[in-house]
Design a protein around this motif. Structure first.
Motif, short mmCIF file in Angstrom:
data_model
loop_
_atom_site.label_atom_id
_atom_site.label_comp_id
_atom_site.label_asym_id
_atom_site.label_seq_id
_atom_site.Cartn_x
_atom_site.Cartn_y
_atom_site.Cartn_z
N LYS A 98 0.82 -1.21 0.00
CA LYS A 98 0.00 0.00 0.00
C LYS A 98 0.85 1.25 0.00
N VAL A 99 1.93 1.22 -0.77
CA VAL A 99 2.71 2.43 -0.98
C VAL A 99 1.91 3.33 -1.90
N PRO A 100 1.69 4.59 -1.55
CA PRO A 100 0.81 5.45 -2.35
C PRO A 100 1.33 5.63 -3.78
N LYS A 101 0.41 5.50 -4.73
CA LYS A 101 0.78 5.61 -6.15
C LYS A 101 1.24 7.02 -6.51
N SER A 102 0.65 8.02 -5.88
CA SER A 102 1.04 9.40 -6.19
C SER A 102 2.50 9.64 -5.81
N GLY A 103 2.89 9.14 -4.66
CA GLY A 103 4.28 9.30 -4.24
C GLY A 103 5.24 8.58 -5.16
N ILE A 104 4.85 7.37 -5.59
CA ILE A 104 5.70 6.60 -6.51
C ILE A 104 5.88 7.36 -7.83
N SER A 105 4.77 7.93 -8.33
CA SER A 105 4.83 8.66 -9.60
C SER A 105 5.74 9.87 -9.51
N ILE A 106 5.63 10.63 -8.41
CA ILE A 106 6.44 11.84 -8.26
C ILE A 106 7.92 11.48 -8.15
N VAL A 107 8.21 10.48 -7.31
CA VAL A 107 9.61 10.07 -7.11
C VAL A 107 10.19 9.52 -8.41
N THR A 108 9.40 8.69 -9.10
CA THR A 108 9.87 8.09 -10.36
C THR A 108 10.15 9.17 -11.41
N ALA A 109 9.25 10.14 -11.53
CA ALA A 109 9.46 11.21 -12.51
C ALA A 109 10.70 12.03 -12.19
N GLY A 110 10.87 12.35 -10.91
CA GLY A 110 12.05 13.12 -10.51
C GLY A 110 13.34 12.37 -10.75
N LEU A 111 13.34 11.07 -10.38
CA LEU A 111 14.54 10.26 -10.59
C LEU A 111 14.84 10.11 -12.08
N ALA A 112 13.80 9.91 -12.88
CA ALA A 112 14.02 9.73 -14.32
C ALA A 112 14.63 10.98 -14.93
N THR A 113 14.14 12.14 -14.51
CA THR A 113 14.69 13.39 -15.05
C THR A 113 16.13 13.59 -14.62
N GLY A 114 16.39 13.42 -13.34
CA GLY A 114 17.75 13.60 -12.84
C GLY A 114 18.74 12.61 -13.42
N ILE A 115 18.32 11.34 -13.47
CA ILE A 115 19.21 10.31 -14.02
C ILE A 115 19.43 10.55 -15.51
N GLY A 116 18.39 11.02 -16.22
CA GLY A 116 18.53 11.26 -17.65
C GLY A 116 19.61 12.29 -17.97
N PHE A 117 19.66 13.37 -17.16
CA PHE A 117 20.68 14.40 -17.39
C PHE A 117 22.05 13.96 -16.88
N ALA A 118 22.07 13.32 -15.72
CA ALA A 118 23.36 12.99 -15.10
C ALA A 118 24.05 11.81 -15.77
N MET A 119 23.27 10.93 -16.37
CA MET A 119 23.86 9.70 -16.93
C MET A 119 23.61 9.59 -18.42
N LYS A 120 23.67 10.72 -19.11
CA LYS A 120 23.39 10.71 -20.55
C LYS A 120 24.36 9.80 -21.30
N ASP A 121 25.65 9.91 -20.97
CA ASP A 121 26.66 9.08 -21.65
C ASP A 121 26.49 7.61 -21.33
N VAL A 122 26.17 7.31 -20.05
CA VAL A 122 25.98 5.92 -19.65
C VAL A 122 24.79 5.30 -20.37
N ILE A 123 23.69 6.06 -20.45
CA ILE A 123 22.49 5.55 -21.14
C ILE A 123 22.78 5.36 -22.63
N GLU A 124 23.58 6.27 -23.20
CA GLU A 124 23.95 6.13 -24.62
C GLU A 124 24.73 4.85 -24.84
N ASN A 125 25.68 4.56 -23.94
CA ASN A 125 26.44 3.31 -24.04
C ASN A 125 25.54 2.10 -23.82
N PHE A 126 24.53 2.25 -22.95
CA PHE A 126 23.59 1.16 -22.70
C PHE A 126 22.81 0.83 -23.97
N ILE A 127 22.38 1.87 -24.70
CA ILE A 127 21.65 1.64 -25.96
C ILE A 127 22.56 0.95 -26.96
#
Length: 204
Positions: free
Chosen positions: A150-179
Motif C-alpha cells: 500500500k505504498v501510495p501511487k502518487s508518491g511513486i509517480s512523483i519520485v519516479t518522474a524526478g529520478l528519471a529526469t535527474g538520471i537522464g541528465f546525469a547519466m546521458k553518456d551511460v544511457i547512450e552506451n547502454f543503448i
C-alpha cells in the motif's frame, strides 16, 4: 547405437542431479517439475516450517490467538507510506520464489526455442532476451510489492518522474552506451568472438 544412447541417458541424468551454469535449464521440458520443487516449493516449505513450529508451540501454551493477532498486525504502519506485517512478509517471500522460477523457466524455454531455430556457429545469442525477461519479471514483482504494501501511487509517480529526469541528465553518456550495448546484444557481437578496436584486440 544402443551404447551411445545409454551414455546420453546417463549424461542427462547426471546433469539433472548436478546442473552446471552451462546446462542449467537446457532440459526444462524434462526437469520442469524437479526444478519447480527445488527452486520454489522447498524454499517456501522451509520458510513456512518456522511459522508452523511457532503455531504448534503457541497452541501448547494457549497463545494461538495472540500469535494470530501478532501475525496479521502491521509492525510497520506509517499511514500513506508503508504497511508491513509478518503475513505480508510471508506473501512477498512466496511471490519472490514463484517469480524466480517463472524467470528461470521463461529463459530456459526461450533458450531451447532459440537454439532450435536460430543458431550461428553452433551457438544462439540469448543475452538480450534474458535481460528483457529479467526486467519484465522482476519489474512486475517490484510493482506488486509496492501495491501489496500500500505504498501510495502518487508518491511513486512523483519520485519516479524526478529520478528519471535527474538520471537522464546525469547519466546521458551511460544511457547512450547502454543503448549501444542493446544493439550489440541483438547479434552483432557474440560470446567468444574476437574483436579489434583502436589497435586493441580482445575476446568477448
Amino acid at each position: 547405437d544402443e551404447s551411445l544412447s545409454l551414455r546420453k541417458a546417463r549424461q542427462l541424468a547426471y546433469e539433472m542431479v548436478h546442473p552446471t551454469k552451462h546446462t542449467l535449464g537446457d532440459h526444462i521440458r524434462i526437469t520442469w517439475s524437479y526444478d519447480l520443487f527445488i527452486k520454489t516449493l522447498v524454499p517456501i516449505f522451509i520458510i513456512s516450517s518456522f511459522l508452523i513450529c511457532i503455531v504448534l508451540a503457541a497452541g501448547i501454551f494457549d497463545l494461538s490467538e495472540s500469535f494470530r493477532l501478532m501475525f496479521y498486525t502491521n509492525f510497520i504502519n506509517v499511514e500513506g507510506v508503508c504497511q508491513l506485517s509478518l503475513f505480508k512478509l510471508l506473501v512477498i517471500s512466496v511471490t519472490f520464489f514463484v517469480c524466480r522460477y517463472i524467470c528461470y523457466g521463461m529463459k530456459a524455454i526461450y533458450k531451447q526455442y532459440r537454439v532450435k531455430h536460430f543458431t550461428f556457429n553452433g551457438e544462439a545469442n540469448i543475452t538480450l532476451a534474458n535481460n528483457i525477461i529479467s526486467i519484465l519479471v522482476w519489474g512486475g514483482f517490484f510493482i506488486y510489492v509496492l501495491v501489496f504494501l500500500k505504498v501510495p501511487k502518487s508518491g511513486i509517480s512523483i519520485v519516479t518522474a524526478g529520478l528519471a529526469t535527474g538520471i537522464g541528465f546525469a547519466m546521458k553518456d551511460v544511457i547512450e552506451n547502454f543503448i549501444y550495448g542493446l544493439s550489440l546484444m541483438t547479434g552483432r557481437v557474440r560470446v567468444n568472438d574476437y574483436i579489434e578496436c583502436d589497435g586493441v584486440r580482445g575476446r568477448v
